[in-house]
Design a protein around this motif. Sequence first.
Motif, PDB file in Angstrom:
ATOM      1  N   TRP A   1       0.836  -1.204   0.000  1.00  0.00           N
ATOM      2  CA  TRP A   1       0.000   0.000   0.000  1.00  0.00           C
ATOM      3  C   TRP A   1       0.871   1.254   0.000  1.00  0.00           C
ATOM      4  O   TRP A   1       0.618   2.183  -0.778  1.00  0.00           O
ATOM      5  CB  TRP A   1      -0.928   0.033   1.221  1.00  0.00           C
ATOM      6  N   PHE A   2       1.883   1.292   0.860  1.00  0.00           N
ATOM      7  CA  PHE A   2       2.737   2.478   0.945  1.00  0.00           C
ATOM      8  C   PHE A   2       3.385   2.780  -0.396  1.00  0.00           C
ATOM      9  O   PHE A   2       3.392   3.925  -0.863  1.00  0.00           O
ATOM     10  CB  PHE A   2       3.805   2.266   2.018  1.00  0.00           C
ATOM     11  N   HIS A   3       3.955   1.776  -1.038  1.00  0.00           N
ATOM     12  CA  HIS A   3       4.671   2.009  -2.288  1.00  0.00           C
ATOM     13  C   HIS A   3       3.730   2.391  -3.424  1.00  0.00           C
ATOM     14  O   HIS A   3       4.076   3.223  -4.265  1.00  0.00           O
ATOM     15  CB  HIS A   3       5.509   0.786  -2.652  1.00  0.00           C
ATOM     16  N   LYS A   4       2.544   1.821  -3.449  1.00  0.00           N
ATOM     17  CA  LYS A   4       1.587   2.199  -4.492  1.00  0.00           C
ATOM     18  C   LYS A   4       1.142   3.647  -4.337  1.00  0.00           C
ATOM     19  O   LYS A   4       0.959   4.356  -5.324  1.00  0.00           O
ATOM     20  CB  LYS A   4       0.369   1.273  -4.445  1.00  0.00           C
ATOM     21  N   ARG A   5       0.975   4.100  -3.111  1.00  0.00           N
ATOM     22  CA  ARG A   5       0.440   5.445  -2.884  1.00  0.00           C
ATOM     23  C   ARG A   5       1.514   6.533  -2.869  1.00  0.00           C
ATOM     24  O   ARG A   5       1.291   7.648  -3.330  1.00  0.00           O
ATOM     25  CB  ARG A   5      -0.338   5.478  -1.556  1.00  0.00           C
ATOM     26  N   TYR A   6       2.702   6.230  -2.374  1.00  0.00           N
ATOM     27  CA  TYR A   6       3.718   7.269  -2.156  1.00  0.00           C
ATOM     28  C   TYR A   6       4.753   7.372  -3.282  1.00  0.00           C
ATOM     29  O   TYR A   6       5.462   8.368  -3.349  1.00  0.00           O
ATOM     30  CB  TYR A   6       4.442   7.027  -0.829  1.00  0.00           C
ATOM     31  N   MET A   7       4.862   6.370  -4.128  1.00  0.00           N
ATOM     32  CA  MET A   7       5.800   6.432  -5.241  1.00  0.00           C
ATOM     33  C   MET A   7       5.076   6.959  -6.480  1.00  0.00           C
ATOM     34  O   MET A   7       3.929   6.606  -6.728  1.00  0.00           O
ATOM     35  CB  MET A   7       6.407   5.054  -5.511  1.00  0.00           C
ATOM     36  N   VAL A   8       5.757   7.784  -7.280  1.00  0.00           N
ATOM     37  CA  VAL A   8       5.074   8.547  -8.326  1.00  0.00           C
ATOM     38  C   VAL A   8       4.699   7.699  -9.537  1.00  0.00           C
ATOM     39  O   VAL A   8       3.601   7.824 -10.053  1.00  0.00           O
ATOM     40  CB  VAL A   8       5.937   9.755  -8.748  1.00  0.00           C
ATOM     41  N   SER A   9       5.597   6.835 -10.006  1.00  0.00           N
ATOM     42  CA  SER A   9       5.266   6.048 -11.193  1.00  0.00           C
ATOM     43  C   SER A   9       6.271   4.926 -11.360  1.00  0.00           C
ATOM     44  O   SER A   9       7.390   4.965 -10.821  1.00  0.00           O
ATOM     45  CB  SER A   9       5.265   6.920 -12.451  1.00  0.00           C
ATOM     46  N   ASN A  10       5.897   3.938 -12.142  1.00  0.00           N
ATOM     47  CA  ASN A  10       6.801   2.839 -12.441  1.00  0.00           C
ATOM     48  C   ASN A  10       8.014   3.318 -13.220  1.00  0.00           C
ATOM     49  O   ASN A  10       9.125   2.786 -13.054  1.00  0.00           O
ATOM     50  CB  ASN A  10       6.057   1.748 -13.213  1.00  0.00           C
ATOM     51  N   LYS A  11       7.843   4.315 -14.094  1.00  0.00           N
ATOM     52  CA  LYS A  11       8.978   4.871 -14.834  1.00  0.00           C
ATOM     53  C   LYS A  11      10.035   5.414 -13.873  1.00  0.00           C
ATOM     54  O   LYS A  11      11.240   5.167 -14.045  1.00  0.00           O
ATOM     55  CB  LYS A  11       8.506   5.987 -15.758  1.00  0.00           C
ATOM     56  N   ILE A  12       9.597   6.146 -12.843  1.00  0.00           N
ATOM     57  CA  ILE A  12      10.521   6.713 -11.868  1.00  0.00           C
ATOM     58  C   ILE A  12      11.198   5.605 -11.063  1.00  0.00           C
ATOM     59  O   ILE A  12      12.397   5.665 -10.777  1.00  0.00           O
ATOM     60  CB  ILE A  12       9.791   7.695 -10.944  1.00  0.00           C
TER      61      ILE A  12
END
Length: 256
Positions: free
Chosen positions: A190-201
């Motif tokens: 949940w944390f990584h899905k919500r707090y990380m901007v995109s798969n490209k980044i």
Amino acid sequence: MNSSFLLFKNDDHKFIHLGLERLNIEGIFTNQYLIIHKNEGFLIDPGGAHVFSRVFSNVSKYIDLRNIKGVFFSHQDPDVAAGLSLWDIHLPNAKYFFSKLWDRFMPHYGVYSKYKVSLIEDYGGKYYFEDGAELQFIPAHFLHSSGNFTLYDPTSKVLFSGDIGVGVIQPSLKKLFVEDFNEYKKEMEWFHKRYMVSNKIINMWISKVENFDVEIMAPQHGLLFRKKEFIEFLNWFKKLECGEDIIEKIYYNREG
């Protein structure tokens, strides 16, 4: 685990986890770290005011505070830097390393002297100990902060990953490392899905670190990763959809 824990030690170099504690407050438990090379100290994400006494006590067991020459802040969040004004009283010879984006944030944490600040350019940089040994500042922008860095120590082969790889749990007194990655990823998802901007980044950061020789990945929250679990984490992380990849699901409460 108020006491500290040595992640690496040789004749010249130590990488130290500075313990953790049970707190009767709302909040996320944080990890702090200290590197000592010969007689020179470098403190990593020292944390907020409520952990200051524990971190201060554990640091003082290892090194004279006058010999701490650098303090690294991965980003601007209060769980990283809110205790800075307390540390500034006790660290007369330290410089503070953080992204150039946060230059004007630091007075809000009580640091006004520009000579104590060393700004990191967006592309990263290095810190050199007196004998030439180095630490590497690795760009991790938008994971999750817009001015964000991770840190690699080639001597200990420890990668400090900040908020990358965090599990929003309190490590137990008997368990500091991830033992079952498939089970632990439930604490990270949940944390990584919500707090990380995109798969490209995500994959831009992975391209920077995947060829490093990493024995331990040490995040700011939760459990640490040995080499096997670090590789499992990278394989999971590089495929993760997050942030803008799933923004419609977040805005419109769509399943999937």
